[in-house]
Write a protein that holds these residues in place. Sequence first.
Motif, PDB file in Angstrom:
ATOM      1  N   ALA A 285     -15.758   9.495   6.907  1.00 55.99           N
ATOM      2  CA  ALA A 285     -14.741   8.788   6.110  1.00 55.99           C
ATOM      3  C   ALA A 285     -13.364   8.880   6.756  1.00 55.99           C
ATOM      4  CB  ALA A 285     -14.700   9.366   4.704  1.00 55.99           C
ATOM      5  N   GLY A 286     -12.600   7.826   6.628  1.00 57.15           N
ATOM      6  CA  GLY A 286     -11.227   7.786   7.130  1.00 57.15           C
ATOM      7  C   GLY A 286     -10.243   8.219   6.064  1.00 57.15           C
ATOM      8  N   PRO A 287      -8.954   8.235   6.401  1.00 54.55           N
ATOM      9  CA  PRO A 287      -7.933   8.726   5.463  1.00 54.55           C
ATOM     10  C   PRO A 287      -7.871   7.942   4.143  1.00 54.55           C
ATOM     11  CG  PRO A 287      -6.929   7.903   7.513  1.00 54.55           C
ATOM     12  CD  PRO A 287      -8.394   7.882   7.722  1.00 54.55           C
ATOM     13  N   ALA A 288      -8.157   6.627   4.180  1.00 56.55           N
ATOM     14  CA  ALA A 288      -8.102   5.831   2.944  1.00 56.55           C
ATOM     15  C   ALA A 288      -9.120   6.310   1.920  1.00 56.55           C
ATOM     16  CB  ALA A 288      -8.337   4.349   3.254  1.00 56.55           C
ATOM     17  N   ALA A 289     -10.156   7.013   2.386  1.00 57.64           N
ATOM     18  CA  ALA A 289     -11.226   7.459   1.482  1.00 57.64           C
ATOM     19  C   ALA A 289     -10.803   8.643   0.628  1.00 57.64           C
ATOM     20  CB  ALA A 289     -12.468   7.823   2.300  1.00 57.64           C
ATOM     21  N   LEU A 290      -9.668   9.272   0.959  1.00 54.50           N
ATOM     22  CA  LEU A 290      -9.185  10.426   0.183  1.00 54.50           C
ATOM     23  C   LEU A 290     -10.281  11.488   0.040  1.00 54.50           C
ATOM     24  CD1 LEU A 290      -7.439   8.388  -2.691  1.00 54.50           C
ATOM     25  CD2 LEU A 290      -6.328   9.318  -0.647  1.00 54.50           C
ATOM     26  N   GLY A 291     -11.023  11.700   1.098  1.00 58.63           N
ATOM     27  CA  GLY A 291     -12.093  12.699   1.067  1.00 58.63           C
ATOM     28  C   GLY A 291     -13.262  12.319   0.176  1.00 58.63           C
ATOM     29  N   LEU A 292     -13.308  11.054  -0.242  1.00 56.68           N
ATOM     30  CA  LEU A 292     -14.353  10.550  -1.162  1.00 56.68           C
ATOM     31  C   LEU A 292     -14.402  11.383  -2.441  1.00 56.68           C
ATOM     32  CD1 LEU A 292     -17.165   9.729   1.455  1.00 56.68           C
ATOM     33  CD2 LEU A 292     -15.593   8.117   0.350  1.00 56.68           C
ATOM     34  N   LYS A 293     -13.246  11.931  -2.832  1.00 60.84           N
ATOM     35  CA  LYS A 293     -13.176  12.734  -4.057  1.00 60.84           C
ATOM     36  C   LYS A 293     -12.854  11.869  -5.268  1.00 60.84           C
ATOM     37  CE  LYS A 293     -11.979  17.188  -2.075  1.00 60.84           C
ATOM     38  NZ  LYS A 293     -10.856  18.008  -1.642  1.00 60.84           N
ATOM     39  N   ASP A 294     -12.345  10.683  -5.027  1.00 60.61           N
ATOM     40  CA  ASP A 294     -12.007   9.781  -6.122  1.00 60.61           C
ATOM     41  C   ASP A 294     -13.027   8.656  -6.184  1.00 60.61           C
ATOM     42  OD1 ASP A 294      -9.658   9.458  -8.051  1.00 60.61           O
ATOM     43  OD2 ASP A 294      -8.744  10.588  -6.407  1.00 60.61           O
ATOM     44  N   ASP A 295     -12.966   7.835  -7.215  1.00 58.50           N
ATOM     45  CA  ASP A 295     -13.832   6.661  -7.271  1.00 58.50           C
ATOM     46  C   ASP A 295     -13.248   5.507  -6.472  1.00 58.50           C
ATOM     47  OD1 ASP A 295     -15.866   7.658  -8.903  1.00 58.50           O
ATOM     48  OD2 ASP A 295     -14.650   7.354 -10.690  1.00 58.50           O
ATOM     49  N   THR A 296     -12.049   5.698  -5.947  1.00 64.25           N
ATOM     50  CA  THR A 296     -11.369   4.593  -5.276  1.00 64.25           C
ATOM     51  C   THR A 296     -10.792   5.047  -3.941  1.00 64.25           C
ATOM     52  OG1 THR A 296      -9.298   5.162  -6.370  1.00 64.25           O
ATOM     53  CG2 THR A 296     -10.667   3.502  -7.451  1.00 64.25           C
ATOM     54  N   ALA A 297     -10.566   4.068  -3.086  1.00 66.58           N
ATOM     55  CA  ALA A 297      -9.845   4.294  -1.834  1.00 66.58           C
ATOM     56  C   ALA A 297      -8.416   3.812  -2.019  1.00 66.58           C
ATOM     57  CB  ALA A 297     -10.512   3.519  -0.705  1.00 66.58           C
ATOM     58  N   LEU A 298      -7.542   4.303  -1.175  1.00 70.92           N
ATOM     59  CA  LEU A 298      -6.128   3.915  -1.243  1.00 70.92           C
ATOM     60  C   LEU A 298      -5.707   3.495   0.150  1.00 70.92           C
ATOM     61  CD1 LEU A 298      -3.517   3.847  -2.951  1.00 70.92           C
ATOM     62  CD2 LEU A 298      -3.096   6.207  -2.206  1.00 70.92           C
ATOM     63  N   TYR A 299      -5.245   2.270   0.275  1.00 63.99           N
ATOM     64  CA  TYR A 299      -4.988   1.723   1.606  1.00 63.99           C
ATOM     65  C   TYR A 299      -3.746   0.839   1.595  1.00 63.99           C
ATOM     66  CZ  TYR A 299      -5.417  -1.660   5.404  1.00 63.99           C
ATOM     67  OH  TYR A 299      -5.149  -2.476   6.461  1.00 63.99           O
ATOM     68  N   ALA A 300      -2.874   1.080   2.550  1.00 64.60           N
ATOM     69  CA  ALA A 300      -1.677   0.239   2.679  1.00 64.60           C
ATOM     70  C   ALA A 300      -1.778  -0.567   3.964  1.00 64.60           C
ATOM     71  CB  ALA A 300      -0.437   1.119   2.709  1.00 64.60           C
ATOM     72  N   PRO A 301      -1.867  -1.896   3.863  1.00 63.56           N
ATOM     73  CA  PRO A 301      -1.951  -2.713   5.082  1.00 63.56           C
ATOM     74  C   PRO A 301      -0.647  -2.584   5.876  1.00 63.56           C
ATOM     75  CG  PRO A 301      -2.350  -4.038   3.104  1.00 63.56           C
ATOM     76  CD  PRO A 301      -1.819  -2.716   2.655  1.00 63.56           C
ATOM     77  N   PRO A 302      -0.740  -2.700   7.212  1.00 69.58           N
ATOM     78  CA  PRO A 302       0.481  -2.652   8.022  1.00 69.58           C
ATOM     79  C   PRO A 302       1.443  -3.763   7.598  1.00 69.58           C
ATOM     80  CG  PRO A 302      -1.500  -2.654   9.409  1.00 69.58           C
ATOM     81  CD  PRO A 302      -1.947  -2.924   8.012  1.00 69.58           C
ATOM     82  N   ALA A 303       2.737  -3.499   7.713  1.00 68.27           N
ATOM     83  CA  ALA A 303       3.752  -4.483   7.318  1.00 68.27           C
ATOM     84  C   ALA A 303       3.561  -5.788   8.088  1.00 68.27           C
ATOM     85  CB  ALA A 303       5.139  -3.908   7.586  1.00 68.27           C
ATOM     86  N   GLY A 304       3.720  -6.908   7.407  1.00 67.05           N
ATOM     87  CA  GLY A 304       3.646  -8.211   8.056  1.00 67.05           C
ATOM     88  C   GLY A 304       2.232  -8.712   8.282  1.00 67.05           C
TER      89      GLY A 304
END
Lengths: 326, 326
Positions: free
Chosen positions: A15-34
Amino acid sequence: MTEDDLIARYFVPIAGPAALGLKDDTALYAPPAGQELVLTVDALVAGVHFFPDDPPQTIARKALRVNISDLAAKGSEPQGFLLTLALPHGTDAAWLERFAGALGEDAKTYRCPLMGGDTVSTPGPLMISITVLGCVPAGSMVKRTGAETGDILFVSGTIGDAALGLLVHGKSPPAWVDRLSGPHRDFLIARYLEPQPRLALAPLVRACANGAMDVSDGLAGDLTKMMHASGVAARVDLARVPFSDAAKAVIADAAAFDSAVTGGDDYEILCAVPPSHALVFEQLALKDGVAVTRIGEVVEGAAGTATFIGADGKPHTFARGSYSHF
Amino acid sequence: MTEDDLIARYFVPIAGPAALGLKDDTALYAPPAGQELVLTVDALVAGVHFFPDDPPQTIARKALRVNISDLAAKGSEPQGFLLTLALPHGTDAAWLERFAGALGEDAKTYRCPLMGGDTVSTPGPLMISITVLGCVPAGSMVKRTGAETGDILFVSGTIGDAALGLLVHGKSPPAWVDRLSGPHRDFLIARYLEPQPRLALAPLVRACANGAMDVSDGLAGDLTKMMHASGVAARVDLARVPFSDAAKAVIADAAAFDSAVTGGDDYEILCAVPPSHALVFEQLALKDGVAVTRIGEVVEGAAGTATFIGADGKPHTFARGSYSHF
């Protein structure tokens, strides 16, 4: 093994950083600006899209790569993926370990980490559905609808290997299989089992193409779809369609030839490039290690018409159009 | 019917702008400025997560709403979804029409339009996998890991209705079903079939809660999970757990009581709110039309310990922990 154990053991490591360790039911991801997001989902079912006894590694790779291929054809770079895995009862740890291991390797190769997922059990066949997120600079996604009259039609790589590979790999191989050397058989089967998405071409497609799609349901049918979406027609010179040496060994057989041009699973890029950009597209693609070949051009005519000119200079009619799931 | 016909007929009408008319293999979506994306995926399999002969409308609603519920618990607003639909052979047009129609209505209700998807056929059971995209102001997603010692534990709505409803709806209903009036039976079954995600609470959860998750695998097990993820313990007063009138009619039966507190499919929000925000959370939630109830507090103790105090003042032990798919 509980679902949590399974996640901790096989999926947290990939898992990558957006997965938050797969501890939540959701991922959190911020697309690059622009950037805008390009989203796609593709599902594979055992017995429909692959053989149930295919190695778990190739199943994993195919499931992710068919999605990466969609992104590449849109000029988009992968950002991550969400995985739905429906496991038949009795799926064992060895299978899961090999599946997740190969998925993790591909995630690294394509810089497309696991963001989240859902694992369920099913009384039916194994099924994998993957949603991939990609991004493109705002306004630069290459659509299927953008082909224009006068554009040159290109395809990447070679056409038909996977469709022929499926026939070689299947339960009742056709007679022409005997004409193939061992290495050629292996090559065709590998092309069926493990697509090579043309991600290296993504920036070039974005820079040069008016319209593009990946060839997943056969060149003939997919070209027709792109012409239909773009409201234009196409004329293709079949003598120019690029075939591998392995395919060349069998396509003298008319049925094999038709399979190669209408069969699915190529995962090459089909794109329409204006003449002004054709040379630079060709040259830079080669620099990136991917051959692209001019196969014809976009012409005026009834929307969705694709004419394939044979060696005799006459339009070629295929026994069947394109792969349909229904 | 080809896949393209099916898409044009049933899914183009419910697609949002990001879907680009479902003419491409990808969706194109730009998140609002200053927002982060919250991503979740949940799959439902016929015979596992719903009954194969449940009405297609309720299957569609459940498939989308279980995902919306995940977003709501993170304080996130939906932006759109991608649908994977694996259809058994012989799925007819009437089924698809009702399924897509209900999905489209929900997409409007929750402002969560269809962005894209993949439809495949399967020799196995119907399966639906939905990936939902939500957004939150950057930095404001409420994680499962955020609960802190001293926080008040809240749940929204009522607990256990769906788990009891599943038993009422199932093939071998327990004896206590006879104690239910007709309307109470219908209420419990409806709570099982059609979750009501607490999306109205999303902004309040964001503003008030340190940690939150949706209750999908049973209050007891999910609370344990949240405490484990947050590295804290919980103490719950079972007398405070909110039950509907229908549930109250049967939970004198010990097995029914345990089912209500440990069974799945509530799709209520469980959250940990600091005492300073508890009153405003309660009052504003009520204003938004959703009751939230204090059921206990986060305490010091071994991570992942949840103690449920019974009417006798002693810790209650449940016959089983939480729903597990494996």
